[in-house]
Write a protein that holds these residues in place. Sequence first.
Motif, PDB file in Angstrom:
ATOM      1  N   PRO A 195      67.475  20.002  62.496  1.00  0.00           N
ATOM      2  CA  PRO A 195      66.581  18.877  62.217  1.00  0.00           C
ATOM      3  C   PRO A 195      65.349  19.287  61.427  1.00  0.00           C
ATOM      4  O   PRO A 195      64.710  20.297  61.713  1.00  0.00           O
ATOM      5  CB  PRO A 195      66.209  18.378  63.622  1.00  0.00           C
ATOM      6  CG  PRO A 195      67.369  18.761  64.474  1.00  0.00           C
ATOM      7  CD  PRO A 195      67.829  20.087  63.935  1.00  0.00           C
ATOM      8  N   GLY A 196      65.043  18.479  60.422  1.00  0.00           N
ATOM      9  CA  GLY A 196      63.896  18.741  59.568  1.00  0.00           C
ATOM     10  C   GLY A 196      64.160  19.779  58.500  1.00  0.00           C
ATOM     11  O   GLY A 196      63.283  20.063  57.671  1.00  0.00           O
ATOM     12  N   VAL A 197      65.374  20.334  58.467  1.00  0.00           N
ATOM     13  CA  VAL A 197      65.727  21.349  57.466  1.00  0.00           C
ATOM     14  C   VAL A 197      67.008  20.961  56.735  1.00  0.00           C
ATOM     15  O   VAL A 197      67.005  20.730  55.532  1.00  0.00           O
ATOM     16  CB  VAL A 197      65.875  22.741  58.108  1.00  0.00           C
ATOM     17  CG1 VAL A 197      66.261  23.777  57.052  1.00  0.00           C
ATOM     18  CG2 VAL A 197      64.578  23.149  58.795  1.00  0.00           C
ATOM     19  N   GLY A 231      65.976  18.271  53.802  1.00  0.00           N
ATOM     20  CA  GLY A 231      64.729  17.523  53.728  1.00  0.00           C
ATOM     21  C   GLY A 231      63.990  17.522  55.048  1.00  0.00           C
ATOM     22  O   GLY A 231      64.574  17.806  56.108  1.00  0.00           O
ATOM     23  N   PRO A 232      62.694  17.187  55.025  1.00  0.00           N
ATOM     24  CA  PRO A 232      61.865  17.256  56.233  1.00  0.00           C
ATOM     25  C   PRO A 232      62.192  16.205  57.278  1.00  0.00           C
ATOM     26  O   PRO A 232      61.768  16.329  58.422  1.00  0.00           O
ATOM     27  CB  PRO A 232      60.445  17.075  55.687  1.00  0.00           C
ATOM     28  CG  PRO A 232      60.625  16.337  54.398  1.00  0.00           C
ATOM     29  CD  PRO A 232      61.909  16.844  53.818  1.00  0.00           C
ATOM     30  N   GLY A 236      66.211  13.115  61.690  1.00  0.00           N
ATOM     31  CA  GLY A 236      65.033  12.627  62.397  1.00  0.00           C
ATOM     32  C   GLY A 236      63.846  13.545  62.357  1.00  0.00           C
ATOM     33  O   GLY A 236      62.826  13.278  62.988  1.00  0.00           O
ATOM     34  N   GLY A 237      63.936  14.652  61.640  1.00  0.00           N
ATOM     35  CA  GLY A 237      62.806  15.563  61.542  1.00  0.00           C
ATOM     36  C   GLY A 237      62.865  16.652  62.596  1.00  0.00           C
ATOM     37  O   GLY A 237      63.805  16.720  63.391  1.00  0.00           O
ATOM     38  N   PRO A 238      61.860  17.517  62.623  1.00  0.00           N
ATOM     39  CA  PRO A 238      61.869  18.654  63.556  1.00  0.00           C
ATOM     40  C   PRO A 238      61.945  18.187  65.005  1.00  0.00           C
ATOM     41  O   PRO A 238      61.299  17.215  65.380  1.00  0.00           O
ATOM     42  CB  PRO A 238      60.536  19.360  63.276  1.00  0.00           C
ATOM     43  CG  PRO A 238      60.171  18.936  61.891  1.00  0.00           C
ATOM     44  CD  PRO A 238      60.704  17.532  61.742  1.00  0.00           C
ATOM     45  N   PRO A 239      62.746  18.856  65.853  1.00  0.00           N
ATOM     46  CA  PRO A 239      62.825  18.481  67.264  1.00  0.00           C
ATOM     47  C   PRO A 239      61.538  18.820  67.999  1.00  0.00           C
ATOM     48  O   PRO A 239      60.812  19.725  67.607  1.00  0.00           O
ATOM     49  CB  PRO A 239      63.989  19.337  67.781  1.00  0.00           C
ATOM     50  CG  PRO A 239      63.987  20.536  66.883  1.00  0.00           C
ATOM     51  CD  PRO A 239      63.553  20.022  65.531  1.00  0.00           C
ATOM     52  N   VAL A 240      61.251  18.048  69.034  1.00  0.00           N
ATOM     53  CA  VAL A 240      60.084  18.300  69.873  1.00  0.00           C
ATOM     54  C   VAL A 240      60.518  19.143  71.059  1.00  0.00           C
ATOM     55  O   VAL A 240      61.380  18.742  71.836  1.00  0.00           O
ATOM     56  CB  VAL A 240      59.454  16.977  70.354  1.00  0.00           C
ATOM     57  CG1 VAL A 240      58.282  17.260  71.277  1.00  0.00           C
ATOM     58  CG2 VAL A 240      59.024  16.140  69.163  1.00  0.00           C
ATOM     59  N   ASN A 241      59.942  20.336  71.192  1.00  0.00           N
ATOM     60  CA  ASN A 241      60.266  21.240  72.303  1.00  0.00           C
ATOM     61  C   ASN A 241      61.760  21.500  72.430  1.00  0.00           C
ATOM     62  O   ASN A 241      62.324  21.532  73.523  1.00  0.00           O
ATOM     63  CB  ASN A 241      59.737  20.660  73.626  1.00  0.00           C
ATOM     64  CG  ASN A 241      58.226  20.530  73.625  1.00  0.00           C
ATOM     65  OD1 ASN A 241      57.527  21.371  73.047  1.00  0.00           O
ATOM     66  ND2 ASN A 241      57.721  19.469  74.240  1.00  0.00           N
TER      67      ASN A 241
END
Length: 272
Positions: A195-197, A231-232, A236-241
């Motif tokens: 995610p986010g990459v 893409g960033p 859904g973008g970078p995972p949280v924790n």
Amino acid sequence: MTSVTDRTTRPRRSRRWGARLAVGLLAGVMATIAGVPSASADVTSVGGGAFGEQVNLNILLPAPGLVSSGPSPSVTLPSTGGGPFTASLASVSVPPVLTTGLLEVSTEGGSLGTHQGFATSSATIANVNITGLLTATAVNSTCTSNGDGSTGSSTLVGAILLGTPIPVNPAPNTTLNPVPGVTVILNEQIVVNDPGVETSITVNAVHIIVNLPGLASGDIILSQSRCAAFGPDVLGGPPVNGGPGGPAGPGGPAGPGAAPASPVTGQARFTG
């Protein structure tokens, strides 16, 4: 008295008018911002490609030697997308291992700068004959990647493995061992979700791995398709924790539901 009243009411009216103007300007700015897509929601680049066949076998009997072919025909998708890019061959003959009819491959990508930025690829081979092991009227793989993830599938028409019919649409990573030392993977899917990459997938309609000590070793791949989106905001973008969707989340490379790595190629990051 009249002049005093004028002096006290005009500043109040001026302040009220100024406040209304400020609110109006702020509303206009917010509306403009809302109408402009955020850069973080973009698929910024793509990757992909396809090939028809690839043979890499070390044969010891009846005479030692390397039997190799391909990858052919082959196409590669530029990071900026475009296409479709296509290639074809009328037939392939790799004695004593493989013969085919027409081979066709294609890849394309587009809509960069949006969440719907995509790559899609396909590979098709007609009249496959892997001597003594597998025959098929047609073998095909396809894949697609975009900001929401990657999917793929394989179709094997009229396929027969050592006399046994093969399902037209085998489940991902269906693994068969028709004889000791020979592994056949149907609809092999190697997935990377970061995610986010990036999100990427490699689909091999047929992957045959040979490990016959003293006789032969190596592998044969038929109809490979590759797709990727970067893409960033991918997935859904970078995972949280390290949450769901991350490397250890459901469907992530190390999480439950992840596709198994190829016994030969391993779980490698998409390279084009």
